[in-house]
Design an enzyme around this catalytic site. Structure first.
Site, PDB file in Angstrom:
ATOM      1  N   SER A 199      85.779   2.271  41.701  1.00 19.18           N
ATOM      2  CA  SER A 199      85.112   3.274  42.524  1.00 19.18           C
ATOM      3  C   SER A 199      84.729   2.771  43.911  1.00 19.18           C
ATOM      4  CB  SER A 199      83.859   3.790  41.811  1.00 19.18           C
ATOM      5  OG  SER A 199      82.966   2.726  41.546  1.00 19.18           O
ATOM      6  N   GLU A 222      70.111   7.352  46.387  1.00 20.54           N
ATOM      7  CA  GLU A 222      69.977   5.924  46.659  1.00 20.54           C
ATOM      8  C   GLU A 222      70.909   5.189  45.705  1.00 20.54           C
ATOM      9  OE1 GLU A 222      65.991   4.486  46.548  1.00 20.54           O
ATOM     10  OE2 GLU A 222      65.307   5.809  48.160  1.00 20.54           O
ATOM     11  N   HIS A 228      77.918   2.044  45.796  1.00 22.33           N
ATOM     12  CA  HIS A 228      78.939   2.800  46.511  1.00 22.33           C
ATOM     13  C   HIS A 228      78.542   3.004  47.970  1.00 22.33           C
ATOM     14  CE1 HIS A 228      79.337   3.873  42.186  1.00 22.33           C
ATOM     15  NE2 HIS A 228      80.586   3.532  42.476  1.00 22.33           N
TER      16      HIS A 228
END
Length: 271
Positions: free
Chosen positions: A41, A222, A226
């Site tokens: 990711s 938050e 990522h």
């Protein structure tokens, strides 16, 4: 008579030379090299429905010239194991061509012992799965590059970036040396970047958004793993700079490596 024949031969040769030059000059450009990205990711491409969230693989094209294209196959939640088991490596190998490059970056999800579909052990199964990417891409004439995991936003009480990937980066370094594969130590370079930015400064790189201004995140977010656009761009800059410095691709393949890059340079597919 002999002089006339010699002159004729020279004239014909010159004509063929000019013709060959003209044909060569009118030919199409060489097929671009493709940089394929296999990862998780942190590298993934995100749609407009998730903007400004972005992965470094999504931002990588902003640093390449027209002779290089990016095929980002990074998958959210993937480990080195699950990416293979889901057929994503097969998908890359069905498209990869001789001379292409394959960036291989896993580790975030390989750590998850609670999930047998994703967990790998650093010194054994992690290396075994990574070896599949290396060996199988090489068999297709492509050039693999190992990329250690980008560091998370974690700091000690003294404000120093704290390692979060355990033995996985070291295991990848060992495998790169054993197999003679170029290695981009993104763990080290991102850690250095986070330390330069500091505890507060890194918030502009990670997905730290206040409630209100962002339609896709009305309640704010938050996220210390990522990236928002600026973080994806800066991590991609680290990767691209390493590719240039290690001569994985020639210097002419790159642009903007030291220039400011706006968030608008990233493309978010519709979704």
């Amino acid at each position: 008579m002999l002089l006339r024949r010699t002159s004729a031969v020279v004239g014909i040769a010159a004509a063929f030379s000019l013709l060959s030059t003209a044909v060569a000059g009118s030919g199409t450009a060489a097929t671009p090299v493709t940089v394929h990205v296999a990862g998780d990711s942190t590298a993934s491409t995100y749609t407009s429905a998730l903007a400004p969230r972005a992965g470094w693989g999504q931002a990588l094209p902003v640093f390449f010239t027209g002779g290089v294209v990016t095929a980002n196959e990074a998958l959210s939640g993937a480990s080195s194991k699950s990416f293979v088991d889901l057929g994503r490596l097969d998908r890359i190998l069905s498209r990869i061509k001789r001379g292409d490059h394959l960036l291989i970056s896993f580790g975030h999800n390989d750590q998850k012992k609670e999930d047998p579909a994703r967990y790998t052990e650093p010194s054994t199964t992690y290396k075994a799965y990574l070896s599949q990417y290396i060996d199988r891409s090489r068999a297709k004439g492509a050039k693999p590059v190992l990329v250690t995991s980008v560091e998370r936003r974690r700091f000690t009480s003294t404000g120093t970036a704290s390692p979060s990937h355990g033995a996985y980066p070291a295991a990848m370094r060992e495998l790169a040396a054993a197999k003679g594969v170029p290695l981009i130590d993104l763990t080290a370079s991102s850690t250095a970047l986070w330390n330069r930015a500091g505890v507060e400064g890194t918030k502009k790189y990670f997905l730290h958004l206040p409630a209100g201004p962002w339609p896709n995140y009305p309640d704010g977010v938050e996220d210390n793993t990522h990236f928002q656009a600026s973080g994806a761009i800066e991590v991609a800059r680290l990767v691209a700079t390493a590719l240039r410095d290690q001569r994985v691709l020639p210097p002419a393949s790159f642009r903007r490596l030291t220039a400011p890059v706006p968030a608008s340079a990233i493309v978010w597919p519709q979704g």
